[in-house]
Motif scaffolding. Sequence first.
Motif, mmCIF file in Angstrom:
data_model
loop_
_atom_site.group_PDB
_atom_site.id
_atom_site.type_symbol
_atom_site.label_atom_id
_atom_site.label_comp_id
_atom_site.label_asym_id
_atom_site.label_seq_id
_atom_site.Cartn_x
_atom_site.Cartn_y
_atom_site.Cartn_z
ATOM 1 N N VAL A 230 1.030 -1.227 -0.172
ATOM 2 C CA VAL A 230 -0.034 0.062 -0.022
ATOM 3 C C VAL A 230 0.844 1.401 0.127
ATOM 4 O O VAL A 230 0.314 2.212 -0.313
ATOM 5 C CB VAL A 230 -0.962 0.118 1.053
ATOM 6 N N ASN A 231 2.332 1.084 0.287
ATOM 7 C CA ASN A 231 3.023 2.534 0.317
ATOM 8 C C ASN A 231 3.633 2.552 -0.948
ATOM 9 O O ASN A 231 3.451 3.356 -1.762
ATOM 10 C CB ASN A 231 3.800 2.416 1.726
ATOM 11 N N SER A 232 4.492 1.300 -1.126
ATOM 12 C CA SER A 232 5.359 1.684 -2.440
ATOM 13 C C SER A 232 4.641 1.016 -3.742
ATOM 14 O O SER A 232 5.208 1.223 -4.566
ATOM 15 C CB SER A 232 6.614 0.751 -2.034
ATOM 16 N N GLY A 233 3.779 0.152 -3.532
ATOM 17 C CA GLY A 233 3.216 -0.485 -4.588
ATOM 18 C C GLY A 233 3.960 -1.772 -4.763
ATOM 19 O O GLY A 233 3.732 -2.572 -5.922
ATOM 20 N N ALA A 234 4.835 -2.200 -4.236
ATOM 21 C CA ALA A 234 5.770 -3.277 -4.568
ATOM 22 C C ALA A 234 5.095 -4.557 -4.590
ATOM 23 O O ALA A 234 4.066 -4.577 -3.657
ATOM 24 C CB ALA A 234 7.060 -3.278 -3.689
ATOM 25 N N PHE A 235 5.555 -5.561 -5.171
ATOM 26 C CA PHE A 235 5.049 -6.977 -5.213
ATOM 27 C C PHE A 235 5.892 -8.150 -4.810
ATOM 28 O O PHE A 235 7.269 -7.940 -4.979
ATOM 29 C CB PHE A 235 4.812 -7.400 -6.841
ATOM 30 N N ASP A 236 5.551 -8.824 -3.512
ATOM 31 C CA ASP A 236 6.121 -9.775 -3.084
ATOM 32 C C ASP A 236 6.707 -10.699 -4.117
ATOM 33 O O ASP A 236 6.120 -11.045 -5.330
ATOM 34 C CB ASP A 236 5.505 -10.862 -2.211
ATOM 35 N N PRO A 237 7.755 -11.590 -4.154
ATOM 36 C CA PRO A 237 8.477 -12.651 -5.127
ATOM 37 C C PRO A 237 7.343 -13.836 -5.067
ATOM 38 O O PRO A 237 7.505 -14.769 -4.474
ATOM 39 C CB PRO A 237 9.745 -12.962 -4.723
ATOM 40 N N LEU A 238 6.340 -13.612 -5.627
ATOM 41 C CA LEU A 238 5.041 -14.708 -5.687
ATOM 42 C C LEU A 238 5.470 -16.008 -6.259
ATOM 43 O O LEU A 238 5.106 -17.095 -5.594
ATOM 44 C CB LEU A 238 4.042 -13.894 -6.408
ATOM 45 N N ASP A 239 6.530 -16.023 -7.265
ATOM 46 C CA ASP A 239 6.967 -17.192 -7.812
ATOM 47 C C ASP A 239 7.712 -17.956 -6.834
ATOM 48 O O ASP A 239 7.415 -19.252 -6.562
ATOM 49 C CB ASP A 239 7.588 -17.029 -9.220
ATOM 50 N N ASP A 240 8.669 -17.391 -6.207
ATOM 51 C CA ASP A 240 9.513 -18.269 -5.124
ATOM 52 C C ASP A 240 8.439 -18.543 -3.728
ATOM 53 O O ASP A 240 8.733 -19.640 -3.430
ATOM 54 C CB ASP A 240 10.451 -17.114 -4.482
ATOM 55 N N ILE A 241 7.599 -17.678 -3.563
ATOM 56 C CA ILE A 241 6.763 -17.997 -2.165
ATOM 57 C C ILE A 241 5.854 -19.211 -2.593
ATOM 58 O O ILE A 241 5.927 -20.277 -1.933
ATOM 59 C CB ILE A 241 5.984 -16.703 -1.986
ATOM 60 N N CYS A 242 5.235 -19.129 -3.936
ATOM 61 C CA CYS A 242 4.474 -20.249 -4.177
ATOM 62 C C CYS A 242 5.071 -21.492 -4.378
ATOM 63 O O CYS A 242 4.685 -22.705 -4.147
ATOM 64 C CB CYS A 242 3.633 -19.853 -5.619
ATOM 65 N N ASN A 243 6.304 -21.622 -4.919
ATOM 66 C CA ASN A 243 6.924 -22.674 -5.071
ATOM 67 C C ASN A 243 7.341 -23.354 -3.837
ATOM 68 O O ASN A 243 7.489 -24.824 -3.521
ATOM 69 C CB ASN A 243 8.462 -22.408 -5.962
ATOM 70 N N LEU A 244 7.935 -22.501 -3.012
ATOM 71 C CA LEU A 244 8.442 -23.331 -1.522
ATOM 72 C C LEU A 244 7.114 -23.708 -0.939
ATOM 73 O O LEU A 244 7.045 -24.687 -0.272
ATOM 74 C CB LEU A 244 8.741 -21.893 -0.649
ATOM 75 N N ALA A 245 5.916 -22.865 -1.020
ATOM 76 C CA ALA A 245 4.846 -23.490 -0.337
ATOM 77 C C ALA A 245 4.299 -24.715 -1.018
ATOM 78 O O ALA A 245 3.855 -25.736 -0.141
ATOM 79 C CB ALA A 245 3.722 -22.264 -0.221
ATOM 80 N N GLY A 246 4.201 -24.592 -2.336
ATOM 81 C CA GLY A 246 3.925 -25.660 -3.027
ATOM 82 C C GLY A 246 4.391 -27.157 -2.795
ATOM 83 O O GLY A 246 3.555 -27.924 -2.505
ATOM 84 N N SER A 247 5.739 -27.115 -2.488
ATOM 85 C CA SER A 247 6.474 -28.173 -2.244
ATOM 86 C C SER A 247 6.354 -28.834 -0.775
ATOM 87 O O SER A 247 6.512 -29.916 -0.512
ATOM 88 C CB SER A 247 8.030 -28.022 -2.701
ATOM 89 N N ALA A 248 5.893 -27.751 -0.149
ATOM 90 C CA ALA A 248 5.547 -28.047 1.466
ATOM 91 C C ALA A 248 4.190 -28.468 1.688
ATOM 92 O O ALA A 248 3.986 -29.002 2.785
ATOM 93 C CB ALA A 248 6.097 -26.641 2.437
#
Length: 452
Positions: A230-248
């Motif tokens: 909401v401040n910077s408009g930046a996006f989290d590294p969604l691909d990395d996050i989803c990959n880590l979460a997906g394999s777990a």
Amino acid sequence: MDEERALLKCAFDYASEYLKSLPTRRAYPDERALNNLKIFNEPLPEGKSDPFDMLRMLHEFGGPATAPTMGGRYFGFVNGGAFPAALAAKWLASAWDQNAALYVMSPVVNKIEEVTEAWLIDLLALPAQTAAGFVSGTSTALAAGFVTARNSLLMRKGWDVSARGLFNAPELRVVAGEQAHSMVFKALAYIGLGRDRVEMVPADEQGRIVAEKIPPLDDNCLVIAQAGNVNSGAFDPLDDICNLAGSAGAWVHIDGAFGLWAAGSRNKRHLLHGYEKADSWALDAHKTLNAPYDSGVILCKDAAKLSAAMQSGGSYLPFTENQRDGSEFTPELGRRARAIEIWAILKTIGRAGVEQLVDQLCDRTQALAAALKDNGFTILNEVVFNQILVADKSPAATRSLLKNIQQGGRIWCGETIWRGDPAIRISVCSFATTPEDVELAVKAFCVARALR
Ligand SMILES: *Cc1c(COP(=O)(O)O)cnc(C)c1O
């Protein structure tokens, strides 16, 4: 004309007058308008009064005390305007006053929800079976997403939390970025997952989760990522996050209130890389899409899981076979027909129009940031979407600059704290913001600085 029609006509005339006044209106109410709000402090009326007087009171004393978010010079929060087509559709649907809860209560609204759901999945390139619940905003969408995640994770452990509650349930972990929106923590608090037990992932200087710092995940985890800080408009590294979460085997929910709309633009979609691997998403139509307030969407990859989590189980409710009942996917039963406004926008601007809208907001943002920089202001963030953080020479100078901008009334933007210091926060979120408005904003900054 009977009274009903005359009243509606009167409201229409006032509304038209209001909308016409936007180009010349101050970007925030002045002292007098705020003072005049006192007129609303009256005791509960004992009896009837003229509804035309009521409307006139709203027009004369309410209108001037609005934050003119429908104009092009309002850059506060992440608010957005409302497309005329959406407003018009909302007016018509208001006259219908439908309850969106069930097909049997409103066939047309439930049909339009079904179509809008399909269009959103197509437009945002989400998995084909994704279900959408049309809720009041991202706050509600977050809670609905978290409840669905909580129930699904616990069901896998053999615990039916809907029936048995959270007491003695296997423990779930919640992992979120330290820059997650405050509503994320509010939702966690009220659904019983707790605000203070969240495993906070450190963020980088733009407010993005640092993927390397995500703790080891497992299948007890709800991972909350953000598309659009909401401040910077930046996006989290969604691909990395989803990959880590997906394999777990963890559940990923993405808070994409305004940023998920990047999926509608071929030029901006890269910001979301990997987002389609998440389990659920929260989205606001009343921000980037410029639908009227209140309009949020909970999107869940597994329709059955969202539906199971949102079930009231009241067997008296006549769900209709082979038709979509909206309340199957929302916390509420009775709801207004808010999907109609999303439908109206998508119907009238189409895929190309959404792309043009997203690109336009981003282009105006870039232009504004560049011009402010050229004029000696400091841009604190990497401008990747529609948000700009601005500072002057010192925290005190930034504060007085903002005060002068707000008092000047040419544009309006608000303050935030960014990395410990005050910053001026600009959100270019309205379709109505023109290149001239951008120039005017730059001028407003320069004039405000010169006043010191
Ligand atoms: C606006 C916003 C929210 C809250 O959404 P509401 O529609 O105001 O309920 C949550 N998260 C993010 C990232 C937002 O921008």
